[in-house]
Design a protein around this motif. Structure first.
Motif, PDB file in Angstrom:
ATOM      1  N   THR A 155      13.736  -4.252  -4.655  1.00 42.92           N
ATOM      2  CA  THR A 155      13.305  -3.123  -5.463  1.00 42.92           C
ATOM      3  C   THR A 155      14.100  -1.892  -5.080  1.00 42.92           C
ATOM      4  OG1 THR A 155      11.305  -2.015  -6.267  1.00 42.92           O
ATOM      5  CG2 THR A 155      11.532  -2.201  -3.904  1.00 42.92           C
ATOM      6  N   LYS A 159       1.025   0.943   7.174  1.00 44.29           N
ATOM      7  CA  LYS A 159       1.405  -0.480   7.158  1.00 44.29           C
ATOM      8  C   LYS A 159       2.172  -0.875   8.425  1.00 44.29           C
ATOM      9  CE  LYS A 159       3.289   0.272   3.141  1.00 44.29           C
ATOM     10  NZ  LYS A 159       4.179   0.121   1.989  1.00 44.29           N
ATOM     11  N   TYR A 185      15.702  -2.072  -1.298  1.00 41.52           N
ATOM     12  CA  TYR A 185      15.003  -2.839  -0.254  1.00 41.52           C
ATOM     13  C   TYR A 185      14.847  -4.267  -0.756  1.00 41.52           C
ATOM     14  CZ  TYR A 185      13.312   1.768   1.346  1.00 41.52           C
ATOM     15  OH  TYR A 185      13.219   3.057   1.788  1.00 41.52           O
ATOM     16  N   GLY A 186      15.029  -5.245   0.106  1.00 41.26           N
ATOM     17  CA  GLY A 186      14.870  -6.624  -0.339  1.00 41.26           C
ATOM     18  C   GLY A 186      14.411  -7.545   0.767  1.00 41.26           C
ATOM     19  N   THR A 187      13.765  -8.625   0.358  1.00 43.81           N
ATOM     20  CA  THR A 187      13.252  -9.630   1.308  1.00 43.81           C
ATOM     21  C   THR A 187      14.217 -10.809   1.376  1.00 43.81           C
ATOM     22  OG1 THR A 187      10.984  -9.068   0.672  1.00 43.81           O
ATOM     23  CG2 THR A 187      11.306 -11.153   1.837  1.00 43.81           C
ATOM     24  N   ARG A 223      18.716   2.140   2.906  1.00 42.61           N
ATOM     25  CA  ARG A 223      18.285   3.441   3.460  1.00 42.61           C
ATOM     26  C   ARG A 223      18.845   3.596   4.882  1.00 42.61           C
ATOM     27  NH1 ARG A 223      14.656   4.409   7.042  1.00 42.61           N
ATOM     28  NH2 ARG A 223      12.796   3.131   6.775  1.00 42.61           N
ATOM     29  N   GLY A 270       7.018  -5.476  -5.113  1.00 45.15           N
ATOM     30  CA  GLY A 270       7.544  -6.565  -4.294  1.00 45.15           C
ATOM     31  C   GLY A 270       6.450  -7.572  -3.958  1.00 45.15           C
ATOM     32  N   ASN A 318       6.034  -6.424   4.878  1.00 43.93           N
ATOM     33  CA  ASN A 318       5.709  -5.027   4.571  1.00 43.93           C
ATOM     34  C   ASN A 318       6.541  -4.643   3.356  1.00 43.93           C
ATOM     35  OD1 ASN A 318       5.722  -2.224   4.415  1.00 43.93           O
ATOM     36  ND2 ASN A 318       5.917  -1.901   6.611  1.00 43.93           N
ATOM     37  N   VAL A 319       5.920  -4.605   2.184  1.00 47.45           N
ATOM     38  CA  VAL A 319       6.661  -4.321   0.953  1.00 47.45           C
ATOM     39  C   VAL A 319       5.859  -3.356   0.071  1.00 47.45           C
ATOM     40  CG1 VAL A 319       7.844  -6.570   0.897  1.00 47.45           C
ATOM     41  CG2 VAL A 319       5.679  -6.296  -0.286  1.00 47.45           C
ATOM     42  N   GLU A 320       6.544  -2.783  -0.917  1.00 47.00           N
ATOM     43  CA  GLU A 320       5.778  -1.953  -1.860  1.00 47.00           C
ATOM     44  C   GLU A 320       5.118  -2.877  -2.894  1.00 47.00           C
ATOM     45  OE1 GLU A 320       7.509  -1.524  -5.217  1.00 47.00           O
ATOM     46  OE2 GLU A 320       8.206  -3.233  -4.065  1.00 47.00           O
ATOM     47  N   ARG A 370      15.822   5.661  10.421  1.00 48.16           N
ATOM     48  CA  ARG A 370      15.174   6.844  11.020  1.00 48.16           C
ATOM     49  C   ARG A 370      15.400   6.762  12.534  1.00 48.16           C
ATOM     50  NH1 ARG A 370      10.216   5.419   7.423  1.00 48.16           N
ATOM     51  NH2 ARG A 370      10.776   6.432   5.477  1.00 48.16           N
ATOM     52  N   ARG A 429       4.531  13.147   8.483  1.00 52.40           N
ATOM     53  CA  ARG A 429       5.694  12.345   8.865  1.00 52.40           C
ATOM     54  C   ARG A 429       6.910  13.243   9.033  1.00 52.40           C
ATOM     55  NH1 ARG A 429       6.638   6.871   5.529  1.00 52.40           N
ATOM     56  NH2 ARG A 429       4.874   6.131   6.712  1.00 52.40           N
ATOM     57  N   TYR A 446      14.365  -3.078  10.175  1.00 49.87           N
ATOM     58  CA  TYR A 446      15.105  -3.446   8.967  1.00 49.87           C
ATOM     59  C   TYR A 446      16.467  -3.971   9.389  1.00 49.87           C
ATOM     60  CZ  TYR A 446      12.071  -0.740   5.742  1.00 49.87           C
ATOM     61  OH  TYR A 446      11.025  -0.272   4.990  1.00 49.87           O
ATOM     62  N   GLY A 471       0.849  -1.190   0.000  1.00 53.19           N
ATOM     63  CA  GLY A 471       0.000   0.000   0.000  1.00 53.19           C
ATOM     64  C   GLY A 471       0.874   1.226   0.000  1.00 53.19           C
ATOM     65  N   TYR A 484      13.546   2.111  -4.294  1.00 51.36           N
ATOM     66  CA  TYR A 484      12.469   3.029  -3.925  1.00 51.36           C
ATOM     67  C   TYR A 484      13.112   4.309  -3.428  1.00 51.36           C
ATOM     68  CZ  TYR A 484       8.142   4.551  -1.556  1.00 51.36           C
ATOM     69  OH  TYR A 484       7.033   5.248  -1.139  1.00 51.36           O
ATOM     70  N   ARG A 526       7.021  10.716  -3.185  1.00 46.80           N
ATOM     71  CA  ARG A 526       6.211   9.697  -2.489  1.00 46.80           C
ATOM     72  C   ARG A 526       4.765   9.738  -2.967  1.00 46.80           C
ATOM     73  NH1 ARG A 526       7.773   6.640   2.496  1.00 46.80           N
ATOM     74  NH2 ARG A 526       9.972   7.042   2.633  1.00 46.80           N
TER      75      ARG A 526
HETATM   76  P1  5GP Z   1      10.302   3.079   4.079  1.00 44.93           P
HETATM   77  O1  5GP Z   1      11.587   3.695   3.590  1.00 44.93           O
HETATM   78  O2  5GP Z   1       9.216   4.107   4.235  1.00 44.93           O
HETATM   79  O3  5GP Z   1      10.514   2.245   5.320  1.00 44.93           O
HETATM   80  O4  5GP Z   1       9.810   2.048   2.964  1.00 44.93           O
HETATM   81  C1  5GP Z   1       9.636   2.463   1.647  1.00 44.93           C
HETATM   82  C2  5GP Z   1       8.844   1.397   0.901  1.00 44.93           C
HETATM   83  O5  5GP Z   1       9.629   0.220   0.756  1.00 44.93           O
HETATM   84  C3  5GP Z   1       7.564   0.977   1.628  1.00 44.93           C
HETATM   85  O6  5GP Z   1       6.507   0.946   0.673  1.00 44.93           O
HETATM   86  C4  5GP Z   1       7.889  -0.409   2.120  1.00 44.93           C
HETATM   87  O7  5GP Z   1       6.724  -1.229   2.182  1.00 44.93           O
HETATM   88  C5  5GP Z   1       8.821  -0.897   1.035  1.00 44.93           C
HETATM   89  N1  5GP Z   1       9.669  -2.038   1.434  1.00 44.93           N
HETATM   90  C6  5GP Z   1      10.224  -2.286   2.621  1.00 44.93           C
HETATM   91  N2  5GP Z   1      10.918  -3.433   2.594  1.00 44.93           N
HETATM   92  C7  5GP Z   1      10.779  -3.943   1.352  1.00 44.93           C
HETATM   93  C8  5GP Z   1      11.237  -5.135   0.690  1.00 44.93           C
HETATM   94  O8  5GP Z   1      11.939  -5.976   1.257  1.00 44.93           O
HETATM   95  N3  5GP Z   1      10.890  -5.298  -0.590  1.00 44.93           N
HETATM   96  C9  5GP Z   1      10.121  -4.404  -1.266  1.00 44.93           C
HETATM   97  N4  5GP Z   1       9.815  -4.691  -2.527  1.00 44.93           N
HETATM   98  N5  5GP Z   1       9.661  -3.277  -0.695  1.00 44.93           N
HETATM   99  C10 5GP Z   1       9.987  -3.045   0.603  1.00 44.93           C
END
Ligand code: 5GP
Length: 206
Positions: free
Chosen positions: A85, A29, A92-94, A52, A117, A112-114, A55, A150, A64, A23, A87, A161
């Protein structure tokens, strides 16, 4: 209950299920996922790797795994990531290790992914059910308010964003569930209802 079932039939919840929560930015999320994890011991969170910087409130290994670009490259080369991916200039990766062994133990994994992903995970051939849940704020106006509230980024990053959020919303048809996060408690209850229903799904097995 198992002895009541005819041969070749099982409940989906007897095996580990991956619940993927995607989302746009501002959907809430992380808050929804924290509340789910606090209530259900069968749920475990898949901690992603990211390049990244953390924070202020974020903890390495909980929110993370914060890694260098070189470390991320190494994980990719080793095939250690199920999907990844880029972003807003960060990767970011799983990690497979966060998902596969836990599903095999019969635990349910929350991710929690975009959006990209989420779709990649659906097609990753995990051999376990992957349930795609899309979380949205109640309106575009509220999304903008939350992203601005935020306050961690400059104006250009905020606009980016919002642009990404518009695109992500266009992917809703690829998801199985849509949950509105108007109030945290209500949104958590809605996702819990999905989790319970998916566990009670009747599936044929070999
Ligand atoms: P944030 O920087 O705000 O924590 O995350 C930015 C975006 O990256 C969010 O939409 C989050 O859901 C996504 N994200 C976080 N971890 C992963 C991941 O492992 N894989 C993918 N594809 N997206 C991720």
């Amino acid at each position: 209950m198992r002895d009541l079932l005819p041969p070749g039939v099982a409940l989906q919840g007897e095996r580990g299920i991956a619940f993927v929560i995607a989302g746009p930015s501002g959907a809430g999320k992380s808050s929804v996922i924290s509340a789910l994890l606090a209530r259900d011991p069968r749920l475990v969170f898949s901690v992603s790797v990211t390049t990244r910087p953390p924070r202020p409130h974020e903890v390495h290994g909980r929110d993370y795994y914060f890694v260098s670009a070189a470390e991320f490259d190494r994980l990719l080369a080793e095939g250690a990531l199920l999907e990844w991916t880029e972003y807003q200039g960060h990767r970011y990766g799983t990690p497979k290790s966060e998902v596969v062994p836990r599903l095999e133990q019969g635990l349910d994994v929350v991710l929690n992914v975009e959006v990209r992903g989420a779709l990649a995970l659906k097609g990753a051939g995990l051999g376990h059910p992957v349930v795609l849940i899309f979380l949205v704020p109640p309106s575009w106006e509220e999304l903008v308010r939350r992203v601005r509230g935020r306050g961690t980024e400059d104006e250009a990053a905020l606009r980016e964003r919002l642009r990404i959020a518009r695109h992500e919303l266009s992917c809703i048809p690829a998801f199985e569930y849509l949950v509105v996060n108007d109030e945290l408690e209500k949104a958590v209850a809605r996702v819990e209802a999905i989790i319970q229903a998916e566990r009670m799904r009747v599936v044929r097995c070999a």
